[in-house]
Write a protein that holds these residues in place. Structure first.
Motif, PDB file in Angstrom:
ATOM      1  N   VAL B  12       0.869  -1.168   0.000  1.00 33.44           N
ATOM      2  CA  VAL B  12       0.000   0.000   0.000  1.00 33.44           C
ATOM      3  C   VAL B  12       0.910   1.223   0.000  1.00 33.44           C
ATOM      4  CG1 VAL B  12      -1.806   1.265   1.203  1.00 33.44           C
ATOM      5  CG2 VAL B  12      -1.770  -1.242   1.289  1.00 33.44           C
ATOM      6  N   THR B  13       0.654   2.134  -0.906  1.00 33.66           N
ATOM      7  CA  THR B  13       1.494   3.309  -1.013  1.00 33.66           C
ATOM      8  C   THR B  13       0.633   4.536  -1.245  1.00 33.66           C
ATOM      9  OG1 THR B  13       3.498   4.184  -2.071  1.00 33.66           O
ATOM     10  CG2 THR B  13       1.833   3.235  -3.513  1.00 33.66           C
ATOM     11  N   GLU B  14       1.228   5.692  -1.039  1.00 37.52           N
ATOM     12  CA  GLU B  14       0.484   6.934  -1.207  1.00 37.52           C
ATOM     13  C   GLU B  14       0.660   7.505  -2.615  1.00 37.52           C
ATOM     14  OE1 GLU B  14       0.470   8.527   3.417  1.00 37.52           O
ATOM     15  OE2 GLU B  14       1.608   9.610   1.880  1.00 37.52           O
ATOM     16  N   THR B  15      -0.346   8.201  -3.062  1.00 41.93           N
ATOM     17  CA  THR B  15      -0.281   8.868  -4.357  1.00 41.93           C
ATOM     18  C   THR B  15       0.944   9.778  -4.423  1.00 41.93           C
ATOM     19  OG1 THR B  15      -2.689   8.826  -4.577  1.00 41.93           O
ATOM     20  CG2 THR B  15      -1.497  10.449  -5.897  1.00 41.93           C
ATOM     21  N   GLY B  16       1.640   9.706  -5.534  1.00 42.43           N
ATOM     22  CA  GLY B  16       2.794  10.569  -5.764  1.00 42.43           C
ATOM     23  C   GLY B  16       4.122   9.977  -5.354  1.00 42.43           C
ATOM     24  N   THR B  17       4.118   8.845  -4.674  1.00 41.09           N
ATOM     25  CA  THR B  17       5.376   8.241  -4.248  1.00 41.09           C
ATOM     26  C   THR B  17       5.874   7.265  -5.313  1.00 41.09           C
ATOM     27  OG1 THR B  17       4.247   6.451  -3.090  1.00 41.09           O
ATOM     28  CG2 THR B  17       4.785   8.417  -1.822  1.00 41.09           C
ATOM     29  N   PRO B  18       7.174   7.100  -5.440  1.00 37.75           N
ATOM     30  CA  PRO B  18       7.709   6.092  -6.358  1.00 37.75           C
ATOM     31  C   PRO B  18       7.628   4.703  -5.722  1.00 37.75           C
ATOM     32  CG  PRO B  18       9.501   7.280  -5.326  1.00 37.75           C
ATOM     33  CD  PRO B  18       8.237   7.909  -4.824  1.00 37.75           C
ATOM     34  N   LEU B  78       7.053   2.456 -10.685  1.00 36.30           N
ATOM     35  CA  LEU B  78       6.010   3.450 -10.881  1.00 36.30           C
ATOM     36  C   LEU B  78       6.630   4.769 -10.436  1.00 36.30           C
ATOM     37  CD1 LEU B  78       4.624   0.620 -10.359  1.00 36.30           C
ATOM     38  CD2 LEU B  78       2.613   1.942  -9.672  1.00 36.30           C
ATOM     39  N   GLU B  79       6.826   5.637 -11.362  1.00 39.07           N
ATOM     40  CA  GLU B  79       7.626   6.833 -11.081  1.00 39.07           C
ATOM     41  C   GLU B  79       6.943   7.744 -10.076  1.00 39.07           C
ATOM     42  OE1 GLU B  79       7.554   7.696 -15.121  1.00 39.07           O
ATOM     43  OE2 GLU B  79       8.977   6.108 -15.619  1.00 39.07           O
ATOM     44  N   SER B  80       5.626   7.877 -10.182  1.00 39.90           N
ATOM     45  CA  SER B  80       4.835   8.667  -9.237  1.00 39.90           C
ATOM     46  C   SER B  80       3.457   8.019  -9.191  1.00 39.90           C
ATOM     47  CB  SER B  80       4.746  10.120  -9.717  1.00 39.90           C
ATOM     48  OG  SER B  80       3.927  10.882  -8.860  1.00 39.90           O
ATOM     49  N   ALA B  81       3.255   7.196  -8.197  1.00 40.81           N
ATOM     50  CA  ALA B  81       2.075   6.331  -8.189  1.00 40.81           C
ATOM     51  C   ALA B  81       0.773   7.125  -8.204  1.00 40.81           C
ATOM     52  CB  ALA B  81       2.111   5.413  -6.967  1.00 40.81           C
ATOM     53  N   THR B  82      -0.195   6.622  -8.961  1.00 41.13           N
ATOM     54  CA  THR B  82      -1.532   7.211  -9.009  1.00 41.13           C
ATOM     55  C   THR B  82      -2.563   6.134  -8.681  1.00 41.13           C
ATOM     56  OG1 THR B  82      -1.937   6.686 -11.335  1.00 41.13           O
ATOM     57  CG2 THR B  82      -0.769   8.751 -10.873  1.00 41.13           C
ATOM     58  N   SER B  83      -3.755   6.577  -8.324  1.00 44.68           N
ATOM     59  CA  SER B  83      -4.785   5.606  -7.934  1.00 44.68           C
ATOM     60  C   SER B  83      -5.142   4.667  -9.093  1.00 44.68           C
ATOM     61  CB  SER B  83      -6.034   6.332  -7.441  1.00 44.68           C
ATOM     62  OG  SER B  83      -6.534   7.194  -8.450  1.00 44.68           O
ATOM     63  N   SER B  84      -4.974   5.126 -10.328  1.00 43.95           N
ATOM     64  CA  SER B  84      -5.279   4.282 -11.491  1.00 43.95           C
ATOM     65  C   SER B  84      -4.284   3.133 -11.647  1.00 43.95           C
ATOM     66  CB  SER B  84      -5.291   5.120 -12.773  1.00 43.95           C
ATOM     67  OG  SER B  84      -4.004   5.636 -13.039  1.00 43.95           O
ATOM     68  N   GLN B  85      -3.208   3.194 -10.892  1.00 42.57           N
ATOM     69  CA  GLN B  85      -2.218   2.124 -10.936  1.00 42.57           C
ATOM     70  C   GLN B  85      -2.453   1.076  -9.845  1.00 42.57           C
ATOM     71  OE1 GLN B  85       1.238   4.820 -10.967  1.00 42.57           O
ATOM     72  NE2 GLN B  85       1.724   4.051 -13.025  1.00 42.57           N
ATOM     73  N   THR B  86      -3.513   1.253  -9.087  1.00 38.79           N
ATOM     74  CA  THR B  86      -3.940   0.195  -8.181  1.00 38.79           C
ATOM     75  C   THR B  86      -4.323  -1.017  -9.015  1.00 38.79           C
ATOM     76  OG1 THR B  86      -4.706   1.679  -6.430  1.00 38.79           O
ATOM     77  CG2 THR B  86      -5.713  -0.507  -6.529  1.00 38.79           C
ATOM     78  N   ARG B 109      -0.029  -7.405  -5.270  1.00 35.66           N
ATOM     79  CA  ARG B 109      -1.220  -6.568  -5.173  1.00 35.66           C
ATOM     80  C   ARG B 109      -0.789  -5.193  -4.672  1.00 35.66           C
ATOM     81  NH1 ARG B 109      -6.568  -7.102  -5.346  1.00 35.66           N
ATOM     82  NH2 ARG B 109      -6.403  -9.365  -5.565  1.00 35.66           N
ATOM     83  N   LEU B 110      -0.957  -4.192  -5.520  1.00 38.70           N
ATOM     84  CA  LEU B 110      -0.557  -2.830  -5.184  1.00 38.70           C
ATOM     85  C   LEU B 110      -1.791  -1.957  -5.032  1.00 38.70           C
ATOM     86  CD1 LEU B 110       1.700  -0.662  -4.891  1.00 38.70           C
ATOM     87  CD2 LEU B 110       1.434  -0.251  -7.351  1.00 38.70           C
ATOM     88  N   THR B 111      -1.849  -1.260  -3.916  1.00 41.85           N
ATOM     89  CA  THR B 111      -2.938  -0.312  -3.659  1.00 41.85           C
ATOM     90  C   THR B 111      -2.342   1.076  -3.483  1.00 41.85           C
ATOM     91  OG1 THR B 111      -4.234  -2.021  -2.551  1.00 41.85           O
ATOM     92  CG2 THR B 111      -4.884   0.268  -2.186  1.00 41.85           C
ATOM     93  N   VAL B 112      -2.824   2.005  -4.279  1.00 37.03           N
ATOM     94  CA  VAL B 112      -2.364   3.393  -4.194  1.00 37.03           C
ATOM     95  C   VAL B 112      -3.489   4.220  -3.580  1.00 37.03           C
ATOM     96  CG1 VAL B 112      -1.426   5.372  -5.428  1.00 37.03           C
ATOM     97  CG2 VAL B 112      -0.944   3.051  -6.244  1.00 37.03           C
ATOM     98  N   VAL B 113      -3.208   4.806  -2.409  1.00 40.64           N
ATOM     99  CA  VAL B 113      -4.259   5.556  -1.692  1.00 40.64           C
ATOM    100  C   VAL B 113      -3.994   7.068  -1.727  1.00 40.64           C
ATOM    101  CG1 VAL B 113      -4.784   3.622  -0.194  1.00 40.64           C
ATOM    102  CG2 VAL B 113      -3.063   5.296   0.524  1.00 40.64           C
TER     103      VAL B 113
END
Lengths: 110, 113
Positions: B12-18, B78-86, B109-113
């Motif tokens: 689980v990662t936050e939006t905008g993080t690599p 993922l250079e800057s994670a976005t929710s669409s990359q969940t 399983r990757l979740t971008v919050v």
């Protein structure tokens, strides 16, 4: 544009009967065709394949049919067993990569 | 089973993080692939590699980069994670160019919050 289509998202079949999963493709240049099976929380596993020079390939309970003129691929499972319940992906290949369909969820009921 | 390991299995990662996902194989296969699986879309190819330092784009490569410095490792960033990359990400390997059979890892399983 989806080059490989599986128009039935789900299929329910009784144990012992035949399951028929279908797949249509658009690119006549594809060289080979494959079916993969996927259980939840696992990666897809290879099931059976067929090259473009053949129209049928059989492996135990699984038979794949290729109709090149119709650009249609089908997988027959007979007899169907409860352990066959899974998502089935067809895939077409050419060059360095495979192109997958959207999958069909098969449920084999007792 | 083919020796292919993906790490991490869940993140689980936050939006905008690599974010970097790793695929490691012990089969010495030349070809390696990254796919994502999403409902209604099946498996879509992100990037693939046909040798060390040889990579190419797949159909959904925007926002992703890859590297392969060794035969056994293929990294997806993922250079800057976005929710669409969940999504669920799968690595695959194969021996031949014809790719008549690819072996898949168990997925991340990757979740971008």
């Amino acid at each position: 544009d989806q080059q490989v289509k599986q128009n039935s998202p789900s299929l329910s079949v009784q144990e012992g009967r035949i399951s028929i999963l279908n797949c249509d493709y658009t690119n006549s240049m594809f060289d080979y065709f494959l079916w993969y099976k996927k259980y939840p929380a696992e990666g897809p596993t290879f099931l059976i394949s067929i090259s473009s020079i053949k129209d049928k390939n059989e492996d135990g309970r699984f038979t794949v049919f290729l109709n090149k003129s119709a650009k249609h691929l089908s997988l027959h499972i007979v007899p169907s067993q409860p352990g066959d319940s899974a998502v089935y992906f067809c895939a077409t290949g050419g060059g360095n990569k495979l192109t997958f369909g959207t999958g069909t969820q098969l449920k084999v009921e007792l | 089973d083919a020796g292919i390991t993906q790490s991490p299995r869940h993140k689980v990662t936050e939006t905008g993080t690599p974010v970097t996902l790793r695929c490691h194989q012990t089969e010495n296969h030349r070809y390696m692939y990254w796919y994502r699986q999403d409902p209604g879309h099946g498996l879509r190819l992100i990037h693939y590699s046909y040798g060390v330092k040889d990579t190419d784009k797949g159909e959904v490569s925007d926002g992703y980069s890859v590297s392969r410095s060794k035969t056994e490792d293929f990294l997806l960033t993922l250079e800057s994670a976005t929710s669409s990359q969940t999504s669920v990400y799968f690595c695959a390997i194969s021996r031949r160019m014809e790719n008549t059979e690819a072996f898949f890892g168990q997925g991340t399983r990757l979740t971008v919050v």
